[in-house]
Scaffold this motif. Structure first.
Motif, PDB file in Angstrom:
ATOM      1  N   ARG A   1      10.589  -1.353   0.043  1.00  0.00           N
ATOM      2  CA  ARG A   1       9.418  -0.688  -0.410  1.00  0.00           C
ATOM      3  C   ARG A   1       8.557  -1.474  -1.669  1.00  0.00           C
ATOM      4  O   ARG A   1       8.009  -0.954  -2.285  1.00  0.00           O
ATOM      5  CB  ARG A   1       9.826   0.648  -1.243  1.00  0.00           C
ATOM      6  N   GLU A   2       8.957  -2.767  -1.591  1.00  0.00           N
ATOM      7  CA  GLU A   2       8.235  -3.603  -2.944  1.00  0.00           C
ATOM      8  C   GLU A   2       7.589  -4.861  -2.231  1.00  0.00           C
ATOM      9  O   GLU A   2       7.333  -5.794  -3.093  1.00  0.00           O
ATOM     10  CB  GLU A   2       9.425  -3.753  -3.663  1.00  0.00           C
ATOM     11  N   ALA A   3       7.705  -4.862  -0.971  1.00  0.00           N
ATOM     12  CA  ALA A   3       7.032  -6.192  -0.211  1.00  0.00           C
ATOM     13  C   ALA A   3       5.405  -5.742  -0.189  1.00  0.00           C
ATOM     14  O   ALA A   3       5.188  -4.781   0.028  1.00  0.00           O
ATOM     15  CB  ALA A   3       7.674  -6.503   0.698  1.00  0.00           C
ATOM     16  N   PHE A   4       4.926  -7.192  -0.140  1.00  0.00           N
ATOM     17  CA  PHE A   4       3.229  -6.900   0.145  1.00  0.00           C
ATOM     18  C   PHE A   4       2.968  -7.770   1.421  1.00  0.00           C
ATOM     19  O   PHE A   4       1.714  -7.430   2.020  1.00  0.00           O
ATOM     20  CB  PHE A   4       2.485  -7.758  -1.129  1.00  0.00           C
ATOM     21  N   TYR A   5       3.905  -8.297   2.044  1.00  0.00           N
ATOM     22  CA  TYR A   5       3.565  -9.022   3.394  1.00  0.00           C
ATOM     23  C   TYR A   5       5.021  -9.358   3.915  1.00  0.00           C
ATOM     24  O   TYR A   5       5.975  -9.546   3.261  1.00  0.00           O
ATOM     25  CB  TYR A   5       2.636 -10.159   3.287  1.00  0.00           C
ATOM     26  N   LYS A   6       5.160  -9.708   5.262  1.00  0.00           N
ATOM     27  CA  LYS A   6       6.183  -9.821   5.641  1.00  0.00           C
ATOM     28  C   LYS A   6       5.957 -11.055   6.895  1.00  0.00           C
ATOM     29  O   LYS A   6       5.106 -11.438   7.165  1.00  0.00           O
ATOM     30  CB  LYS A   6       6.782  -8.580   6.488  1.00  0.00           C
ATOM     31  N   MET A   7       7.300 -11.615   7.100  1.00  0.00           N
ATOM     32  CA  MET A   7       7.291 -12.669   8.136  1.00  0.00           C
ATOM     33  C   MET A   7       8.024 -12.338   9.351  1.00  0.00           C
ATOM     34  O   MET A   7       9.203 -11.797   9.225  1.00  0.00           O
ATOM     35  CB  MET A   7       7.682 -13.890   7.373  1.00  0.00           C
ATOM     36  N   MET A   8       7.619 -12.979  10.353  1.00  0.00           N
ATOM     37  CA  MET A   8       8.408 -12.734  11.460  1.00  0.00           C
ATOM     38  C   MET A   8       8.448 -14.131  12.529  1.00  0.00           C
ATOM     39  O   MET A   8       7.509 -14.727  12.739  1.00  0.00           O
ATOM     40  CB  MET A   8       7.843 -11.680  12.736  1.00  0.00           C
TER      41      MET A   8
ATOM     42  N   GLY B   1       0.559  -1.135  -0.172  1.00  0.00           N
ATOM     43  CA  GLY B   1       0.028   0.134  -0.061  1.00  0.00           C
ATOM     44  C   GLY B   1       0.870   1.306  -0.055  1.00  0.00           C
ATOM     45  O   GLY B   1       1.743   1.223  -0.776  1.00  0.00           O
ATOM     46  N   LYS B   2       0.484   2.192   1.076  1.00  0.00           N
ATOM     47  CA  LYS B   2       1.093   3.502   1.044  1.00  0.00           C
ATOM     48  C   LYS B   2       2.680   3.313   1.088  1.00  0.00           C
ATOM     49  O   LYS B   2       3.494   4.020   0.822  1.00  0.00           O
ATOM     50  CB  LYS B   2       0.562   4.395   1.904  1.00  0.00           C
ATOM     51  N   VAL B   3       3.119   2.329   2.090  1.00  0.00           N
ATOM     52  CA  VAL B   3       4.466   2.059   2.202  1.00  0.00           C
ATOM     53  C   VAL B   3       5.439   2.005   1.021  1.00  0.00           C
ATOM     54  O   VAL B   3       6.244   2.379   0.698  1.00  0.00           O
ATOM     55  CB  VAL B   3       4.805   0.502   2.859  1.00  0.00           C
ATOM     56  N   ASN B   4       4.579   1.351  -0.202  1.00  0.00           N
ATOM     57  CA  ASN B   4       5.281   1.133  -1.296  1.00  0.00           C
ATOM     58  C   ASN B   4       5.398   2.320  -2.158  1.00  0.00           C
ATOM     59  O   ASN B   4       5.858   2.251  -3.551  1.00  0.00           O
ATOM     60  CB  ASN B   4       4.862  -0.317  -2.160  1.00  0.00           C
ATOM     61  N   THR B   5       4.690   3.355  -1.880  1.00  0.00           N
ATOM     62  CA  THR B   5       4.913   4.473  -2.736  1.00  0.00           C
ATOM     63  C   THR B   5       6.040   5.498  -2.899  1.00  0.00           C
ATOM     64  O   THR B   5       6.082   6.441  -3.442  1.00  0.00           O
ATOM     65  CB  THR B   5       3.575   5.596  -2.292  1.00  0.00           C
ATOM     66  N   ILE B   6       7.105   5.007  -1.861  1.00  0.00           N
ATOM     67  CA  ILE B   6       8.227   5.850  -1.703  1.00  0.00           C
ATOM     68  C   ILE B   6       9.348   5.054  -2.403  1.00  0.00           C
ATOM     69  O   ILE B   6       9.376   3.535  -2.311  1.00  0.00           O
ATOM     70  CB  ILE B   6       8.639   6.008  -0.269  1.00  0.00           C
TER      71      ILE B   6
END
Length: 563
Positions: A458-465, A443-448
């Protein structure tokens, strides 16, 4: 000192701050709490405080101050210094420099590795009482001292001015490390990262001559110190100096009131928590579940997608925990919000073949949430407070912990989905505190652009922990080995780590992992710093050279000076 050309914005002449009080002795401490100030008096520390205070091993409170939330790492420093004013920090740093003492910094105590507390550290600078929040009219921005805890910041910003910063859900995480590492949370898809609203930073640094000075850097294009702001927008904590304050103002914000300078969160949200039983969870059902999650967020994370109103965590626990859980929040003020939530829950469950039920057991960061099996509409701050305080790993002071991370740019390939199931369903271990959490992103994270700030993902759609929580030191080897074997197997095709490619995008520095620098666990050609910072590392090294040329601020994975 050179005149800062942004004095017209209230920055004024840079000066060396030194402590006005002698360092040493002990004192009774009182909890100052997070305070809101405004107007010309805001930049002052307010009423006289207690600090600085030195606590040594002979003091009763020492044992409470030599560890963070991860009980695996306990230090034995000569002293822990507590401060309650930004003016006290430089004097303590100068004393450590002059005495050739190894110094590390603690703000909220949430560093997950041994970067703050280890056997080499002689002095710990504790900023937990440096916790004021106020409107700085000179900078026309909201100032947050680095010891301020996130839940306190949210409550103050929202109750006083109706605004927020889009940070994390853990209530006692402090601004210091959270912001410098990037800072993300439930609202990031709608509002971006915390650093996307960062206007300025104040840092105590050590020059080549061993002299301490305090530098304030802004995002203004003509600020000669701008690179220091850039580095603290995702370049990680403990690398360049001691951050004492951050200032927040959203790009493009207008006006001179904090009500207009930061984003407004939704007034109400829907909150949902459901689960699937591990009993009956076959490999094919599990694969369907995780790929449903990956498919949803890879398809609905564009900058204008209506589904940016939805954020969700899928907690993939080890089967000995009994349940896999899904916690979801939706902005209730957007059109069709409840239908969006219902459609999402149906999409995640499609083809799984197991009915969703209540989340009745602990899952990763969340406690039981049975009352949310049917979605409930809550005021945003109530929901934020609820999620913050149900977090078991920060309300139980006895946990030992292990973490790893990965960013995902695509859905899980079949091999990865099968590997997730393989390790989470292992019968040779009983690890109810072991899990992998999938978190929505994009979303907005990836607009930069990845290079606009030090934070590159800035190109990920989800993350893992990967999160493992346990109590008994006798279980250390079992939990640590499971995490290592799992992680190495999942990324076997890329040398045991999630290198940047079409599927993965490296690691999150705020979930630090010393194994990334060990060739035993990282056999790829991608070093740990490129997993964290990708192509931004070389510039971070130049910032290091300029502001910490003596490498005074360092830890196991600190930015290295250029060779």
């Amino acid at each position: 000192m050179a005149q800062n050309k942004h004095g017209k914005h209230g920055i004024g002449r840079r000066r060396l701050f030194t402590s006005a009080a002698a360092i040493g002795g002990t004192a009774a401490l009182s909890a100052a709490g997070t305070r809101a100030l405004a107007g010309p008096e805001a930049a002052a520390a307010g009423p006289a405080g207690f600090g600085p205070v030195a606590v040594s091993a002979t003091d009763a409170q020492y044992s409470d101050l030599v560890h963070g939330m991860n009980q695996r790492y306990v230090g034995k420093p000569e002293a822990v210094y507590l401060v309650d004013s930004v003016s006290q920090v430089a004097g303590i740093v100068q004393k450590a420099v002059d005495g050739k003492k190894r110094l590390t910094v603690r703000s909220g105590g949430h560093c997950l590795e041994d970067w703050v507390f280890n056997s080499d550290v002689q002095v710990v600078l504790d900023l937990s009482q440096l916790n004021k929040v106020y409107f700085d009219a000179g900078l026309n921005a909201v100032a947050v001292e680095t010891g301020a805890q996130l839940l306190d910041v949210y409550q103050l910003l929202y109750q006083a001015w109706g605004v927020t910063i889009p940070g994390g859900i853990c209530h006692s995480v402090a601004a210091g490390g959270h912001v410098s590492g990037g800072g993300w949370g439930m609202l990031c898809r709608q509002l971006g990262l915390v650093i996307d609203h960062l206007y300025a930073v104040e840092v105590v640094v050590v020059g080549a001559d061993g002299k301490v000075r305090t530098v304030r850097a802004t995002r203004e294009k003509d600020d000669p110190e701008r690179d220091l702001w850039w580095a603290h927008a995702g370049g990680g904590g403990g690398n360049f100096g001691v951050v004492t304050r951050y200032w927040f103002r959203s790009p493009g914000a207008t006006g001179s009131s904090p009500r207009t300078l930061l984003p407004k969160p939704p007034s109400h949200v829907y909150l949902s928590a459901v689960s699937w039983p591990w009993e009956g969870m076959t490999a094919e059902r599990f694969k369907t579940l995780v790929q449903n999650y990956g498919a949803y967020f890879t398809a609905h994370s564009g900058p204008d997608a209506p589904q940016l109103a939805l954020a969700s965590f899928l907690g993939l626990t080890h089967k000995s925990a009994g349940q896999i859980g899904l916690v979801t929040q939706v902005d209730a003020t957007v059109p069709g919000a409840r239908q969006m939530l219902d459609d999402y829950l149906a999409a995640i469950n499609k083809g799984v073949g197991l009915s969703q039920g209540a989340l009745t057991r602990s899952m990763a960061e969340f406690g039981p949430m049975a009352e949310f099996a049917e979605p409930r509409k809550l005021p945003w701050l109530d929901a934020t407070r609820y999620l913050a305080l149900t977090n078991l790993n920060i309300t139980d002071p006895t946990y030992r912990q292990e973490y790893k991370s990965s960013y995902m740019r695509a859905n899980f390939p079949d091999r990865q989905a099968a590997t997730l199931y393989k390790h989470l369903s292992r019968d040779d271990v009983t690890l109810p505190g072991a899990s992998v959490t999938l978190s929505s992103y994009g979303g907005k994270v990836n607009t930069i652009a990845p290079g606009a700030m030090a934070y590159p993902h800035r190109e990920a759609f989800y993350k893992m922990m990967w999160m493992s929580l346990w109590h008994d030191a006798a279980e250390d080897d079992a939990y640590v080995a499971w995490n290592r074997e799992f992680y190495k197997d999942l990324y076997a095709d890329t040398g045991g780590v999630p290198v940047a490619n079409d599927v993965t995008d490296g690691c999150y520095v705020n979930y630090p992992d010393n194994d990334l620098g060990d060739p035993k666990y990282n056999s790829s050609s991608t070093p740990w710093h490129d997993l964290y910072y990708r192509g931004n590392y070389a510039k971070l090294q130049q910032v290091k050279k300029k502001y910490d040329p003596r490498n005074f601020f360092r830890h196991a994975q600190s930015v290295r000076l250029p060779s």
